[in-house]
Design an enzyme around this catalytic site. Structure first.
Site, PDB file in Angstrom:
ATOM      1  N   HIS A 125     -25.042  42.513  17.935  1.00 47.15           N
ATOM      2  CA  HIS A 125     -23.467  41.803  17.746  1.00 47.15           C
ATOM      3  C   HIS A 125     -23.895  40.757  16.831  1.00 47.15           C
ATOM      4  O   HIS A 125     -24.641  40.155  15.974  1.00 47.15           O
ATOM      5  CB  HIS A 125     -23.712  41.006  19.134  1.00 47.15           C
ATOM      6  N   ASN A 181     -16.699  37.787  14.102  1.00 45.95           N
ATOM      7  CA  ASN A 181     -17.012  37.946  15.724  1.00 45.95           C
ATOM      8  C   ASN A 181     -15.744  38.665  16.295  1.00 45.95           C
ATOM      9  O   ASN A 181     -14.899  37.354  16.658  1.00 45.95           O
ATOM     10  CB  ASN A 181     -17.510  36.129  16.287  1.00 45.95           C
ATOM     11  N   CYS A 201     -18.770  38.804  25.119  1.00 43.65           N
ATOM     12  CA  CYS A 201     -20.362  38.941  23.686  1.00 43.65           C
ATOM     13  C   CYS A 201     -20.503  40.549  24.381  1.00 43.65           C
ATOM     14  O   CYS A 201     -20.766  41.214  23.367  1.00 43.65           O
ATOM     15  CB  CYS A 201     -20.355  38.287  22.897  1.00 43.65           C
TER      16      CYS A 201
HETATM   17  O1  UT7 Z   1     -20.354  35.308  20.207  1.00 41.56           O
HETATM   18  C1  UT7 Z   1     -20.428  34.983  21.396  1.00 41.56           C
HETATM   19  C2  UT7 Z   1     -21.514  33.782  21.437  1.00 41.56           C
HETATM   20  N1  UT7 Z   1     -21.706  32.893  19.650  1.00 41.56           N
HETATM   21  C3  UT7 Z   1     -22.517  32.696  19.244  1.00 41.56           C
HETATM   22  O2  UT7 Z   1     -22.875  33.227  19.356  1.00 41.56           O
HETATM   23  C4  UT7 Z   1     -22.282  31.479  18.727  1.00 41.56           C
HETATM   24  C5  UT7 Z   1     -23.651  30.598  18.493  1.00 41.56           C
HETATM   25  N2  UT7 Z   1     -23.787  29.431  17.284  1.00 41.56           N
HETATM   26  C6  UT7 Z   1     -23.464  29.047  15.857  1.00 41.56           C
HETATM   27  O3  UT7 Z   1     -23.222  29.984  15.528  1.00 41.56           O
HETATM   28  C7  UT7 Z   1     -23.545  28.140  15.388  1.00 41.56           C
HETATM   29  O4  UT7 Z   1     -23.698  26.582  16.418  1.00 41.56           O
HETATM   30  C8  UT7 Z   1     -22.125  27.540  14.820  1.00 41.56           C
HETATM   31  C9  UT7 Z   1     -21.658  28.525  13.519  1.00 41.56           C
HETATM   32  C10 UT7 Z   1     -20.986  28.034  15.840  1.00 41.56           C
HETATM   33  C11 UT7 Z   1     -21.940  25.574  14.760  1.00 41.56           C
HETATM   34  O5  UT7 Z   1     -22.766  26.156  13.926  1.00 41.56           O
HETATM   35  P1  UT7 Z   1     -23.985  24.924  13.425  1.00 41.56           P
HETATM   36  O6  UT7 Z   1     -24.220  25.241  12.331  1.00 41.56           O
HETATM   37  O7  UT7 Z   1     -24.830  24.872  15.104  1.00 41.56           O
HETATM   38  O8  UT7 Z   1     -23.429  23.445  13.884  1.00 41.56           O
HETATM   39  P2  UT7 Z   1     -23.192  22.573  14.592  1.00 41.56           P
HETATM   40  O9  UT7 Z   1     -21.545  22.639  15.344  1.00 41.56           O
HETATM   41  O10 UT7 Z   1     -23.996  22.088  14.935  1.00 41.56           O
HETATM   42  O11 UT7 Z   1     -22.545  21.492  13.760  1.00 41.56           O
HETATM   43  C12 UT7 Z   1     -22.984  20.754  12.152  1.00 41.56           C
HETATM   44  C13 UT7 Z   1     -22.619  20.057  11.177  1.00 41.56           C
HETATM   45  C14 UT7 Z   1     -21.514  19.056  12.273  1.00 41.56           C
HETATM   46  O12 UT7 Z   1     -21.529  17.146  11.444  1.00 41.56           O
HETATM   47  P3  UT7 Z   1     -22.548  16.274  11.706  1.00 41.56           P
HETATM   48  O13 UT7 Z   1     -22.272  15.994  13.426  1.00 41.56           O
HETATM   49  O14 UT7 Z   1     -23.947  16.761  11.791  1.00 41.56           O
HETATM   50  O15 UT7 Z   1     -21.930  15.485  10.302  1.00 41.56           O
HETATM   51  C15 UT7 Z   1     -20.205  19.702  12.254  1.00 41.56           C
HETATM   52  O16 UT7 Z   1     -19.507  18.719  12.649  1.00 41.56           O
HETATM   53  O17 UT7 Z   1     -21.433  20.865  10.749  1.00 41.56           O
HETATM   54  C16 UT7 Z   1     -19.810  20.932  11.656  1.00 41.56           C
HETATM   55  N3  UT7 Z   1     -19.609  21.268  11.179  1.00 41.56           N
HETATM   56  C17 UT7 Z   1     -19.032  22.164   9.919  1.00 41.56           C
HETATM   57  N4  UT7 Z   1     -18.205  21.625   8.866  1.00 41.56           N
HETATM   58  C18 UT7 Z   1     -17.775  22.024   8.315  1.00 41.56           C
HETATM   59  C19 UT7 Z   1     -19.658  22.269  12.743  1.00 41.56           C
HETATM   60  N5  UT7 Z   1     -17.854  22.624  12.082  1.00 41.56           N
HETATM   61  C20 UT7 Z   1     -17.816  22.850  10.478  1.00 41.56           C
HETATM   62  C21 UT7 Z   1     -17.000  23.911   9.653  1.00 41.56           C
HETATM   63  N6  UT7 Z   1     -16.928  23.572   8.290  1.00 41.56           N
HETATM   64  N7  UT7 Z   1     -16.036  25.010   9.997  1.00 41.56           N
END
Ligand code: UT7
Length: 332
Positions: free
Chosen positions: A256, A286, A116
């Protein structure tokens, strides 16, 4: 004598027509519009459809857009650097393909891989060729067809990415406008959190790698999020400080577009109000190397000669950085 700076003198962009909305994602995986919007700020992303279409096809449209606006022939371009994570092929470089398809027959070029942060890295590289006097017209492209490496059963990753790209023209400037400063960083130990497992020399493609879905983006979102929030904000603050810029003298932040929450954290650290921050993540998601040039493309008419602009990025690798530009032109 004034130092020669590399100035952006034209911007082109392209996004495909197809809109992959949150509503459609809900039909493909266990997610909700509300979760995606609150956690990322994204409403829809663009997807490049069509057999045999790749990153180069979007880049060519962006380049044609730029050349048309500037009123110059593709034959005048001397060099092309293409920042991409989704090259058309393993080899040759997508830059070669773009030069051929866009008729830039006098240019040489290559691809640059920094996830990125690729566009920022490529911008700094292109700048060197202008500052040394080696070239007078360099095109820097940031483009990705992220849908080609997305597992649409992986709800944690696939919801943030989209396709698109942009291109900028760099030319020499003797009046103090252009790219003034850059801070670029890498930390290879971060590769474990964001990568593509197979398809490279360590793990060439096999039936097994395909069955195991190892040709898709693997991302540990939370870990990446933590590094991104800290490092992108730190480096943006650092470049302001070392160029004696303040929230008042910075006209725009071009961040970004990975997650709206990361953008907000960076702007807060710089004390910038939302109206000085370019955000189009809700419409494009993204696009990896595409995010920064796409922002410049969309905001070009609102930029003025002399505007102090900070570009900031964070991506896989890890890679991150910030660039300070004194904008070189008004759009009439
Ligand atoms: O561009 C280059 C670099 N990349 C980035 O900068 C991305 C950085 N990371 C992020 O933007 C975020 O981590 C994401 C958007 C990818 C994910 O968001 P998050 O708030 O970190 O979610 P998580 O992966 O910690 O998941 C939290 C909860 C989980 O449920 P439990 O285990 O707490 O019950 C996931 O299973 O949300 C759940 N979850 C979802 N629920 C509904 C994860 N993805 C989804 C989804 N819909 N799409």
């Amino acid at each position: 004598m004034q130092k020669i700076h590399a100035a952006i003198t034209a911007v082109g962009g392209f996004v495909p027509d197809y809109r992959l909305t949150n509503a459609e994602l809900v039909t493909m995986m266990d997610t909700t519009d509300e979760w995606i919007q609150t956690r990322t700020g994204i409403k829809e992303r663009r997807i490049l459809k069509g057999e045999g279409k790749g990153s180069s096809d979007m880049a060519v449209e962006a380049v044609k857009n730029l050349l048309e606006k500037k009123g110059i022939s593709p034959k005048e371009i001397e060099m092309v650097i293409c920042a991409t994570t989704t090259p058309d092929m393993q080899f040759p470089a997508t830059a070669n393909v773009i030069c051929d398809k866009a008729g830039m027959t006098n240019a040489w070029g290559y691809d640059l891989s920094a996830a990125c942060s690729g566009f920022l890295f490529a911008l700094t590289v292109g700048t060197q060729f202008i500052e040394t006097g080696r070239h007078k017209k360099v095109i820097v492209i940031g483009v990705d067809k992220m849908s080609s490496i997305m597992d649409y059963e992986d709800r944690k990753t696939s919801i943030i990415f989209g396709d698109g790209g942009g291109a900028v023209l760099l030319e020499p400037d003797n009046d103090g406008y252009g790219i003034i400063d850059s801070i670029l960083r890498t930390d290879g130990s971060g590769r474990v959190y964001l990568h593509q497992k197979a398809g490279g020399s360590v793990k060439p493609a096999s039936l097994e790698t395909v069955m195991n879905k190892e040709h898709y983006v693997y991302q540990e979102g939370q870990a990446v999020f933590k590094f991104a929030v800290k490092n992108m904000a730190d480096v943006a603050a650092e470049i302001m400080e070392r160029n004696q810029l303040t929230a008042e003298t910075v006209a725009w932040l071009v961040p970004h577009q990975a997650n709206k929450r990361i953008i907000t954290a960076t702007a807060d650290r710089m004390n910038l109000p939302p109206e000085k921050v370019m955000v189009n993540i809700e419409r494009y998601g993204n696009t990896t190397n595409g995010t920064l040039p796409l922002c410049l493309w969309e905001w070009e008419k609102r930029l003025h000669k002399g505007d102090n602009i900070i570009l900031a990025a964070f991506g896989g690798g890890f890679t991150w950085g910030a660039t300070y530009i004194r904008w070189a032109y008004d759009t009439v």
